[in-house]
Scaffold this motif. Structure first.
Motif, PDB file in Angstrom:
ATOM      1  N   TYR A  49     -13.970 -10.068  36.824  1.00 46.93           N
ATOM      2  CA  TYR A  49     -14.544  -8.892  36.282  1.00 46.93           C
ATOM      3  C   TYR A  49     -13.869  -8.172  35.263  1.00 46.93           C
ATOM      4  CZ  TYR A  49     -16.725  -4.440  35.936  1.00 46.93           C
ATOM      5  OH  TYR A  49     -17.441  -3.344  35.564  1.00 46.93           O
ATOM      6  N   ASP A 105     -13.366  -9.723  32.178  1.00 47.23           N
ATOM      7  CA  ASP A 105     -14.584  -9.785  31.586  1.00 47.23           C
ATOM      8  C   ASP A 105     -14.968 -11.149  31.269  1.00 47.23           C
ATOM      9  OD1 ASP A 105     -15.689  -8.382  28.200  1.00 47.23           O
ATOM     10  OD2 ASP A 105     -16.659  -8.595  30.102  1.00 47.23           O
ATOM     11  N   ASN A 117     -21.828  -9.608  36.239  1.00 41.20           N
ATOM     12  CA  ASN A 117     -21.253  -8.430  35.544  1.00 41.20           C
ATOM     13  C   ASN A 117     -22.086  -7.115  36.129  1.00 41.20           C
ATOM     14  OD1 ASN A 117     -19.072  -7.346  34.077  1.00 41.20           O
ATOM     15  ND2 ASN A 117     -19.880  -7.690  32.236  1.00 41.20           N
TER      16      ASN A 117
END
Lengths: 217, 228
Positions: B16, B19, B26
């Motif tokens: 996370y 990204d 997410n």
């Protein structure tokens, strides 16, 4: 290269330099080499800090880069392509039986379930013989460097490719010949290990900071 | 939040932070972190750690000038390309004396080509080793496997061959029945055709043994009629 010429090339992007190099622009190739020498050296260094021949390996990487730059299909993927060269060389060196280390080995065997190479001996760097090729940063830098050194090769590799080179999971997966899931889990576990290793030192730092504050007060 | 759910989220926090999660994952992680101080802490830790690592990498000084060494070797690169092609025969000693010594000399002074040479030698000796040290049991298995595959391929080939042969025979018979004229004449169904080619038929003695035709074949010297 004359100063003015150098300036022109210094302002080109990597992609432009690669394209020019492919068309036999010798000066562009020289600039490409100069721009990448530091990051190539540092990447190799952090992958295996105890070697004596890091400069030689970096030279080999840059030479291979120069020799094969014409084979890049898409100049925009230059960073990825260069990291493939670096990683392949790193794997080559892992395979070789003779490791050129500035170390004194101890008799206690090194047990780690994540070690891909078994039978490794515990080595300490012989600081007296380490060449003055680089400078070390703060003490925290030293600690984190130690922590990274203590990781197994595969963990070290993903940390370096991610945090130093800034490659995506997909790129790392392709370079290491694994899949994204493996990269995800290796990074998460490597980070957890590093966290454990420097936690006591971080708390110490925090303690020292507060002490300083009290002293001032 | 419940600890059980945290256990599902925790392993995802690293990705996370990078990204690298799917948009579904997410959102899941983000909404959990908003309400879970423990997991929010974990994210903070990873963020800090990443910063420390990046800094440490950045602070590694570099005092060498490797670029100049490499640049000075660029001119000789075309020689290295030639040598690279000849390394394999060089190792097998299959070059003439002049080439052998030229390459030996180059290897003395060129680190790059020496590495390539050593790599190639390693590979060749590893292959040799493997072949020499194959365990009897495993070599038996390997041999069996290979033999089975060859048998399968041979069977397939035989099947193909016989199909093709039948097809060709059928084609030829159809073709010759339709083009060779004596045989277009009415043929007693007890007649047996021994030779399809008219002149060859006449030349051979087989025609002496064929049975009845309603009319003798063209060019026949004599016709023998046999009662059935």
């Amino acid at each position: 290269m004359k100063g003015s010429q150098r300036e022109i090339y210094a302002n080109l992007t990597i992609t432009e330099l690669v394209e020019k190099s492919r068309q036999d622009d010798r000066l562009a190739l020289e600039e490409l080499i100069r721009r990448n020498e530091k990051i190539v050296y540092n990447t190799l260094y952090h992958l295996d800090p105890n070697r004596t021949d890091i400069a030689d390996l970096a030279q080999e990487v840059l030479f291979r880069m120069a020799k094969n730059v014409k084979n890049i299909r898409n100049p925009a993927t230059f960073k990825f392509w260069l990291n493939q060269i670096i990683t392949n060389l790193f794997y080559d060196e892992l395979r070789r039986k003779t490791r050129r280390l500035t170390t004194i080995s101890m008799d206690t065997p090194y047990m780690d379930s994540d070690q891909e190479e078994s039978g490794q001996t515990r080595d300490i760097a012989d600081l007296a013989r380490m060449p003055e090729e680089r400078t070390l940063g703060s003490e925290l830098d030293t600690k984190i460097k130690e922590a990274i050194e203590n990781l197994s090769e595969q963990f070290r590799l993903v940390i370096v490719l991610r945090e130093l080179q800034g490659l995506s999971y997909e790129e790392i997966a392709e370079i290491t010949g694994t899949n994204i899931g493996t990269v995800k889990s290796r990074l998460a576990r490597a980070r957890a290990r590093l966290q454990e290793h420097i936690k006591p030192y971080l708390e110490q730092e925090r303690g020292a900071y507060w002490k300083m504050v009290f002293v001032i007060i | 939040m419940e600890n059980g759910f945290c256990n599902n989220i925790k392993p995802l926090i690293s990705a996370y932070f990078d990204d690298e999660l799917s948009s579904g994952e997410n959102d899941l992680v983000r909404s959990h972190i908003d309400s879970c101080p423990e997991c929010a802490d974990e994210l903070e830790n990873i963020k800090n750690l990443s910063g420390i690592i990046k800094n440490s990498f950045k602070n590694t000084g570099y005092k060498l000038d490797i670029a100049s060494v490499v640049i000075s070797k660029l001119d000789g690169m075309h020689i290295c390309n030639d040598v690279a092609e000849k390394l394999s025969p060089y190792i097998d000693r299959e070059l003439d004396k002049k080439e052998l010594s030229a390459i030996s000399e180059h290897l003395l002074s060129c680190n790059h080509c020496r590495r390539e040479y050593e790599n190639l030698k390693e590979i060749q000796s590893a292959v040799k080793n493997y072949l020499e040290n194959i365990d009897n049991h495993s070599s038996h298995k390997i041999a069996e496997g290979v033999i089975n595959r060859i048998k399968k391929q041979e069977r397939r080939l035989e099947y193909l061959k016989s199909t093709a042969a039948l097809f060709i025979i059928a084609l030829l018979s159809w073709f010759s029945i339709n083009t060779i004229s004596p045989f277009n004449a009415k043929i007693n169904d007890k007649a047996r055709l021994v030779s399809l080619d008219k002149s060859a038929y006449l030349r051979s003695e087989d025609f002496l043994f064929t049975k009845v035709y309603s009319s003798p074949p063209e060019g026949a010297i004599s016709t023998i009629y046999e009662e059935d």
